[in-house]
Design an enzyme around this catalytic site. Structure first.
Site, PDB file in Angstrom:
ATOM      1  N   ASP A 199      33.528  18.496  65.718  1.00 34.33           N
ATOM      2  CA  ASP A 199      34.779  17.798  65.385  1.00 34.33           C
ATOM      3  C   ASP A 199      35.256  16.941  66.561  1.00 34.33           C
ATOM      4  O   ASP A 199      35.711  15.811  66.368  1.00 34.33           O
ATOM      5  CB  ASP A 199      35.878  18.800  64.998  1.00 34.33           C
ATOM      6  CG  ASP A 199      35.940  18.982  63.491  1.00 34.33           C
ATOM      7  OD1 ASP A 199      34.879  18.861  62.841  1.00 34.33           O
ATOM      8  OD2 ASP A 199      37.035  19.228  62.957  1.00 34.33           O
TER       9      ASP A 199
ATOM     10  N   TYR B 119      31.389  33.784  62.150  1.00 35.94           N
ATOM     11  CA  TYR B 119      31.979  33.527  60.830  1.00 35.94           C
ATOM     12  C   TYR B 119      31.455  34.494  59.772  1.00 35.94           C
ATOM     13  O   TYR B 119      32.013  34.600  58.692  1.00 35.94           O
ATOM     14  CB  TYR B 119      31.712  32.084  60.375  1.00 35.94           C
ATOM     15  CG  TYR B 119      32.458  31.036  61.181  1.00 35.94           C
ATOM     16  CD1 TYR B 119      33.318  31.389  62.215  1.00 35.94           C
ATOM     17  CD2 TYR B 119      32.306  29.685  60.909  1.00 35.94           C
ATOM     18  CE1 TYR B 119      33.993  30.441  62.962  1.00 35.94           C
ATOM     19  CE2 TYR B 119      32.982  28.725  61.655  1.00 35.94           C
ATOM     20  CZ  TYR B 119      33.814  29.109  62.674  1.00 35.94           C
ATOM     21  OH  TYR B 119      34.479  28.164  63.411  1.00 35.94           O
TER      22      TYR B 119
ATOM     23  N   LYS C  33      27.452  30.431  75.749  1.00 38.77           N
ATOM     24  CA  LYS C  33      28.399  30.970  76.739  1.00 38.77           C
ATOM     25  C   LYS C  33      27.710  32.175  77.381  1.00 38.77           C
ATOM     26  O   LYS C  33      28.224  33.299  77.390  1.00 38.77           O
ATOM     27  CB  LYS C  33      29.711  31.343  76.022  1.00 38.77           C
ATOM     28  CG  LYS C  33      30.859  31.704  76.928  1.00 38.77           C
ATOM     29  CD  LYS C  33      31.429  30.547  77.724  1.00 38.77           C
ATOM     30  CE  LYS C  33      32.526  31.031  78.661  1.00 38.77           C
ATOM     31  NZ  LYS C  33      32.891  30.041  79.674  1.00 38.77           N
TER      32      LYS C  33
ATOM     33  N   ASP D 250      31.117  24.145  65.328  1.00 37.80           N
ATOM     34  CA  ASP D 250      32.266  23.722  64.527  1.00 37.80           C
ATOM     35  C   ASP D 250      33.234  22.918  65.402  1.00 37.80           C
ATOM     36  O   ASP D 250      33.657  21.804  65.056  1.00 37.80           O
ATOM     37  CB  ASP D 250      32.958  24.997  63.994  1.00 37.80           C
ATOM     38  CG  ASP D 250      33.953  24.702  62.894  1.00 37.80           C
ATOM     39  OD1 ASP D 250      34.117  23.524  62.544  1.00 37.80           O
ATOM     40  OD2 ASP D 250      34.571  25.652  62.388  1.00 37.80           O
TER      41      ASP D 250
ATOM     42  N   ASP E 230      32.097  25.399  77.500  1.00 39.41           N
ATOM     43  CA  ASP E 230      33.307  24.792  78.065  1.00 39.41           C
ATOM     44  C   ASP E 230      32.973  23.501  78.811  1.00 39.41           C
ATOM     45  O   ASP E 230      33.651  22.480  78.675  1.00 39.41           O
ATOM     46  CB  ASP E 230      34.083  25.782  78.962  1.00 39.41           C
ATOM     47  CG  ASP E 230      33.175  26.672  79.799  1.00 39.41           C
ATOM     48  OD1 ASP E 230      31.941  26.613  79.632  1.00 39.41           O
ATOM     49  OD2 ASP E 230      33.702  27.426  80.631  1.00 39.41           O
TER      50      ASP E 230
END
Ligand code: NAD
Length: 365
Positions: free
Chosen positions: A252, A142, A192, A248, A224
């Site tokens: 959620d 970001y 990852k 993020d 994942d």
């Protein structure tokens, strides 16, 4: 009696309605722990724009930085949606987070047994879920540079950069390890690392740091797989630490375990500063009706006690008050399902029941 200064930014919409409930309770509980809160209330967001023509002023930012601990309601509303981006209430929030340097966002995912029927997952999968997600908040993809859009042989393309330095990873991981010490003593780092260089740096840096925390169990999980495990068996997690992008998305997804946005608190911490706020927004659709659920704001006040004031007993007392209110069957409209034994109530009735619990505990003590 210890004296602690905090800044309160009630904000817009339901912000003031929920934040006053949280402040009254926080003051009452802190008094029981020999701590007097000195509260400075300041305008922020749309209400600040109306007064000063800007959603935040230098003076307000400086007061927040000086006080170090900030409790925020929510900002925004349709009346300010058409302003220039730098005048919108949400711009003040990003500026405040940046100025306070709060690089770790903590989002606890608690499933209250009394509310397990409010979630879309089965009760037997949810029972016992208690996860703390620690998301890196000021780095990663970001913020990474370069970041641009260009064209190659007539084909437009865009680039974002995922970059993590050892020091950025260590400082957020330290928050996770310290938090685990106050909980079940387990940290799961999510990355990852089978594909991304930045994830390999992430993992290596955390493994190095873990040598300073031999009492905390460290495991690693690929993002994942983690997305699947959160839904399959959420009870396996204690503290989860991850980068900005993965955090993020995962937080959620995990928020749906709890059933309502009105239940989710958050803490953004870093260095000596702490910013505490409910996850929800200003809910203009219900503002001024006295029906807002104040429990996310109240739970954010509990996090302030835990992570900034270091009053773990006070944090637990506020959390017990929330459980007690839910077990009495009191529900604001966002939680109400007509389940037998429950009663639809407004913000004030929840506030009174919370305060009654705290005052009774004082008498017992
Ligand atoms: P929202 O979170 O304000 O509301 C979404 C839905 O959830 C609405 O139906 C609302 O009534 C309900 N809801 C939210 N909190 C509730 C509570 N405590 N009790 C009962 N019901 C609750 O999101 P939105 O409608 O997308 O955004 C409204 C405004 O809030 C926008 O201006 C947005 O930019 C702003 N916003 C601010 C923050 C923040 O201050 N941190 C976060 C998100 C959105």
């Amino acid at each position: 009696m210890n004296r602690v200064e905090i800044v309160v930014l009630p904000g817009d919409g339901i912000g003031p309605e929920v934040i006053y409930v949280a402040i009254d309770l926080l003051k009452a509980v802190c008094r029981q722990y020999d701590t007097e809160l000195i509260v400075t209330e300041l305008p922020f967001g749309g209400t600040c724009y109306e007064e000063y023509g800007s959603p935040v002023t230098e003076e307000i930012l400086n007061k927040c930085k000086k006080a170090k601990f900030v409790l925020l309601g929510a900002v925004g509303g349709p009346q300010w949606d058409d302003l220039n981006p730098d005048k919108r209430p949400e711009a003040a929030l990003l500026q405040l987070r940046k100025e306070l340097g709060v690089f770790a966002n903590l989002r606890p995912i608690n499933v209250f047994p009394a509310l397990s029927s409010a979630s879309s997952l089965k009760k037997e999968i949810l029972d016992g879920t208690d996860i703390l997600i620690v998301r890196e908040l000021t780095g990663g993809i970001y913020f990474g540079k370069p970041r641009f859009t260009s064209e190659e042989n007539g084909d437009p393309f865009s680039v974002d950069t995922m970059k993590y330095s050892r020091s950025e990873v260590r400082r957020v991981a330290k928050v996770a390890f310290e938090a685990a010490r106050l909980r079940d003593g387990r940290v799961c780092s999510v990355d990852k690392a089978n594909v991304l260089e930045s994830s390999r740096m992430w993992r290596k840096s955390i493994i190095e740091l873990s040598e300073e925390y031999p009492d905390v169990e460290l495991t690693h999980m690929l993002v994942d797989n983690c997305a699947m495990q959160i839904i399959r068996q959420p009870t396996q997690f204690d503290v989860m630490v991850t980068g900005n992008l993965f955090g993020d998305i995962l937080s959620d997804a995990a928020s749906m375990l709890t059933g309502s946005l009105g239940m989710l608190p958050s803490a953004s911490i870093g260095g000596e500063n702490g910013l505490y706020e409910p996850v929800h927004g200003s809910a203009p659709d219900i503002a001024g009706k006295g029906v807002a659920n104040p429990l996310a704001a109240v739970a954010s006040a509990a996090l302030l006690c835990r992570y900034s004031l270091k009053l773990e007993g006070a944090a637990q007392q506020i959390e017990s008050a929330i459980i007690s209110v839910l077990e009495q069957g009191l529900r604001t409209a966002d939680l109400f399902t007509e389940e037998p034994g429950t009663k639809l109530v407004g913000t004030d009735e929840i506030a009174s029941a919370l305060m009654e619990f705290v005052q009774q505990s004082e008498n017992v003590n």
